[in-house]
Every structure is written in structure tokens, then in C-alpha cells.
Enzyme design. Sequence first.
Site, short mmCIF file in Angstrom:
data_model
loop_
_atom_site.label_atom_id
_atom_site.label_comp_id
_atom_site.label_asym_id
_atom_site.label_seq_id
_atom_site.Cartn_x
_atom_site.Cartn_y
_atom_site.Cartn_z
N HIS A 64 4.05 37.18 -0.91
CA HIS A 64 4.24 36.57 -2.24
C HIS A 64 4.27 37.65 -3.30
CE1 HIS A 64 3.71 34.07 -5.73
NE2 HIS A 64 2.50 34.50 -5.96
N HIS A 66 3.41 38.15 -6.72
CA HIS A 66 2.55 37.43 -7.66
C HIS A 66 2.99 37.65 -9.11
CE1 HIS A 66 -1.60 35.95 -8.93
NE2 HIS A 66 -1.04 36.37 -10.05
N HIS A 109 1.17 40.20 -2.25
CA HIS A 109 0.13 40.04 -1.24
C HIS A 109 0.56 39.02 -0.22
CE1 HIS A 109 -1.24 36.20 -3.08
NE2 HIS A 109 -1.10 36.80 -4.26
N HIS A 111 0.60 35.68 1.71
CA HIS A 111 0.21 34.31 1.32
C HIS A 111 0.12 33.46 2.56
CE1 HIS A 111 -0.81 31.36 -1.61
NE2 HIS A 111 -0.31 32.05 -2.63
N HIS A 402 -13.73 30.03 -11.27
CA HIS A 402 -12.56 29.99 -10.39
C HIS A 402 -11.30 30.40 -11.14
CE1 HIS A 402 -14.79 27.88 -7.27
NE2 HIS A 402 -15.33 27.16 -8.23
N HIS A 405 -4.28 30.11 -10.43
CA HIS A 405 -2.96 30.74 -10.56
C HIS A 405 -1.88 29.70 -10.32
CE1 HIS A 405 0.45 33.35 -10.12
NE2 HIS A 405 0.50 33.26 -8.82
N HIS A 407 2.14 29.39 -9.58
CA HIS A 407 3.36 30.11 -9.19
C HIS A 407 4.53 29.66 -10.07
CE1 HIS A 407 2.16 31.45 -4.89
NE2 HIS A 407 1.06 31.21 -5.58
N HIS A 459 -3.42 27.13 -7.51
CA HIS A 459 -4.62 27.23 -6.66
C HIS A 459 -5.63 28.23 -7.20
CE1 HIS A 459 -3.44 31.16 -4.94
NE2 HIS A 459 -2.20 30.72 -5.02
N CYS A 460 -6.85 28.07 -6.73
CA CYS A 460 -7.88 29.07 -7.01
C CYS A 460 -7.50 30.34 -6.27
CB CYS A 460 -9.24 28.56 -6.53
SG CYS A 460 -10.54 29.80 -6.75
N HIS A 461 -7.51 31.49 -6.98
CA HIS A 461 -7.09 32.74 -6.34
C HIS A 461 -8.21 33.44 -5.59
CE1 HIS A 461 -4.33 35.93 -5.43
NE2 HIS A 461 -3.39 35.35 -6.16
N ILE A 462 -9.39 32.81 -5.54
CA ILE A 462 -10.40 33.32 -4.60
C ILE A 462 -9.89 32.88 -3.22
CG2 ILE A 462 -12.80 33.11 -3.83
CD1 ILE A 462 -13.55 32.71 -6.80
N HIS A 465 -11.57 30.41 -1.12
CA HIS A 465 -11.56 29.03 -1.64
C HIS A 465 -10.23 28.35 -1.35
CE1 HIS A 465 -14.94 30.01 -4.77
NE2 HIS A 465 -15.29 30.25 -3.53
N PHE A 470 -8.67 24.65 -1.93
CA PHE A 470 -8.75 24.51 -3.38
C PHE A 470 -7.39 24.79 -4.02
CE2 PHE A 470 -12.04 25.39 -7.02
CZ PHE A 470 -11.85 24.10 -7.48
CU1 C2O Z 1 -1.31 35.68 -5.99
CU2 C2O Z 1 -0.59 31.92 -4.68
O1 C2O Z 1 -0.94 33.81 -5.32
#
Ligand code: C2O
Length: 505
Positions: A64, A66, A109, A111, A402, A405, A407, A459-462, A465, A470
Amino acid sequence: ALCHVTNLEIVNKKIAPDGFTRSTVLAGGTFPGPLIQAHKGDHICINVINQLSDTTMNTTTSVHWHGIFQHRSNWADGVSFVTQCPIPPNDNFLYNFTVSDQAGTFWYHSHLSGQYCDGLRGPLVVYDDDDPHADMYDVDDASTVIMLSDWYHKTSPQLHNAPSVNIPDATLINGLGRYSGGPQSSLAVINVEHGKRYRFRLIGASCSPWFNFTMDGHNMTIIEVDGIEVEPVVVDSLPIFAGQRYSVVVTADQTVDNYWIRARPNIGSHAFHGGLNSAILRYAGAPTDDPTTEQGPYVLPFDEGALHPLSDAGAPGIAESGKADVNINFVTGSTAKGLFTMNGVTYVAPPLPVLLQILSGTRHASQLLPNGSVYELPYNKVIEVSIPATELKKSGAPGAPHPFHLHGHVFDVVRVAGSHSYNFVNPVRRDTVSTGLQAHRDNVTIRFVTDNPGPWFLHCHIDWHLQDGFGVVMAEATSEIAAEEHPPGSPLIHLIYGYMINHTS
Ligand code: C2O
């Protein structure tokens, strides 16, 4: 248009970025992965070649980009089970997209599952030949990227199976760091020359913690937030959450010496002794020693609500909360098993990527899988989304804040965490925002216009999670997503056939 194809090989490798050797999944064989550089308007073609073979981790992958909008190229967004099938081992996938109207600091990164925690993360910088802040700095090149990440001595499958919150073993800055009780391994060195002004590009390439970022003896002037140029704001510390980026201008105006750069994570070891959570700012002419500088005092605190876009400021739609064309108020929660919910539903990856479901004729949220996690958004409307903070119940450790992010977009944060008022006039515009702390009853509200058809993850970028469900998928303007945009022979068509061959016999 012709496109120069760059190969990006995804490989397994044993590395010891903090002195501890472990197996990893890497882009181009390095951590971080190679810096991808482009200019505004460029057409980018990256051929991701999957050479993974270590079956103790995931051997499929997808990448992905980002923060890149992927306008009319949703299929290149790189999200496994949302926009594509994972790339099998010994196969490849050509990501082919244009960064038409964007410049700034981005990253890429994996995905797929927790794979980026195993190493597949790298920086992506899009330069703007007409940068409105160009007169504020002298140096902006590959050497000024500062990528912050958490690092684990266990692999993501090992960590995700453990019934507790994952505590990172180390903080890495540009892929180097030390861990508590570990050797004095090399730290990243950022080299500067006295008297010059630098644009440092900070990337929050974290799987989990956020970092409080400071540089001893130096203030930072924020000029960019997540690819959006902002009115300059001077700070001496700033929080950077998983997925977020900032460009800061730093003037090398102190005595020629070494200075600590500090990235204190909110979980794991907070210590700075012995070079933990640190890198080195080194002036030309200074000895190659560790710094001896002290931190603080910090008197210019960061305030997200004080960041304003340089141009086209202002949120779309009626300037009152709840008065957008579509208003979505999420209720977030977590289950006894430690899974997350958004409006009562835990996201589970569907068997068939959402984009392929749409292309094969399924248009409406009620039929799109995963059931209850897909939200259908009409074309060219103003959307308001409100997300409250929530704690992670698993083992009682705090899960908030949290960083959410979206897209395919930047959004206007009309209500930032920690504030109870709204700003529709000149709110910060970004692609990843933190919901803040549940104890403070924080809640963030964002607005955006549905001008970019496609299914987009929110989504939560942790990353742990997200693995615990999440997130949701925003199926934007599904009727505008036409199969004709995917020419015969495109990777997508290739994958549809691949899917059919694999699932019809
Ligand atoms: Cu940095 Cu769904 O991504």
C-alpha cells in the site's frame, strides 16, 4: 504514457537493526525499504516481486502507498482483500499509478495481516517543483528522511497469537536503534552543516506506539502535514502517530556538536539512557561520539488545532456538525476476546476482495462482504464521520489513542482530539488522525467529499488493532467504478482470472 518500471523485491532476510538478529520480511532487502522518490505529476510503476519463502511468517504480500489518492486507480491501492488478492510467492504485481495532484511525505507498507511489523515499510517522497515553502529551507534530499518505527524481537504471527498487548522491544530511527539490555549498536546519524536550514521529513512508520519527537537544542517549524502544506508553526516537540507524517524545518544554528534526537514511545521503554529511543544530530566538524546534550525545557507545545492548510482551507458543506450530506457516528468498542467493533461489527477480511465484488456487479452495502463492515457512500457528497476513543480491554492495557487512517483521501479534521469545539473555517487536513484518550472523552470528527470512486479502507493504523478487526470499508460511488478502467491484461484482470481458476475447480 510510458512508465519506467522499478522492481521492488519482497524478501526474507535475517537482520539485527538493534543488535538482536531475527527473520524479517523486507522490501528490497533493507530496513527501511528503499526510498521511492517522485515529482508531482509523475506516473509511477512499481513491480512488486514476491520472493518470500519463510513459512513461519506470511509468504503472500501486497503493498500500500500510504497517502497516495489513487484517483481512478483504486485497484493499485494495495490492500489485501479490499482492492486485490494477496500476491502469491514467486508471482508479481505491477502497481501503476499517477501522483497527479499530490506532493509531500508518504510511505509504503505491506497491507496484509501484520506483515509490515515484520519489516515491510519504506519511505516515499513526492517533491513539488513549485513548493510554496521552498524559500524556508536550503536542503531537502534523500538524507533528510527520518523514519520512526517500533521493532519487535518476535515475528508478527508469534505476537498476534499471544494473549497480550504487544510491547515493542526497540524504537528504530531510520532502521537503527538499541534495546534495553542490548549491545551498543549503531544509531542513525543525521548530518547537518552549521548555518544551513533543513527540511526533515518525519514518518510515523509505527505498528503501534506513537512517538513524542524532539531534537535537543533545536526548534522545529512544521510546514507539511500528511502531504498537505500548512502555515508554518514552531514547536519544540511533536507527537507522531502510526501512519502520520510531518515536514519540519530545522536550522543548524547551534554550536558545532552532537545533539540527541529523541523519539519517546507511549508504550515500551521510555528511557533515553544509553541511546535508547534515540538518534544523533551531528554537525559537520563534531567528533563521532554520542551526544551529551540534555532534553528540554519544552515551551512550544504542539497543538493539532493550530495547524492550518496553506491553500483552499475550509471544510466542505454546511458549517455545523451533523449537517453533512451523509453523517456517520461510529460507536467503537472491544469484545471480551480483545477484538474491536465499529457499530457493533468486527472487521473480518472477506474471501473475495471488495473491489472484485463491485466489479462483478455487487453494488450495495447490504450484499457486499464483509457483512456490516462496508458502508456505501454516494458520489460527490459531503461525508462527516465521527469516531470516539475506545480502550482495548485485552489484558487491561490501554489501547487508546487510536490513529485512524482513511485511504483515497485527505480529510478536514473539524474536531480534533481534546477539543469540544468545531472548526469548519481552516481545520487541519490530513489522512491519519488520532482519536485521543478515552479518559478525556475525546472524539474526532472529519469531513471529506466523495470525489474518488472505489472501496477505501478506514481503520486504526495500530496494525495489531487492524488485525483485531478495527476498521470498515467505505465503498465510495460504486456505480462509478467501471470495469472498462481495468484494461485487458491489467493486473486486476489477471487476478480475477487467477481467482476464478483457483475457486471454480
Ligand atoms: Cu498505511 Cu490502510 O494504511
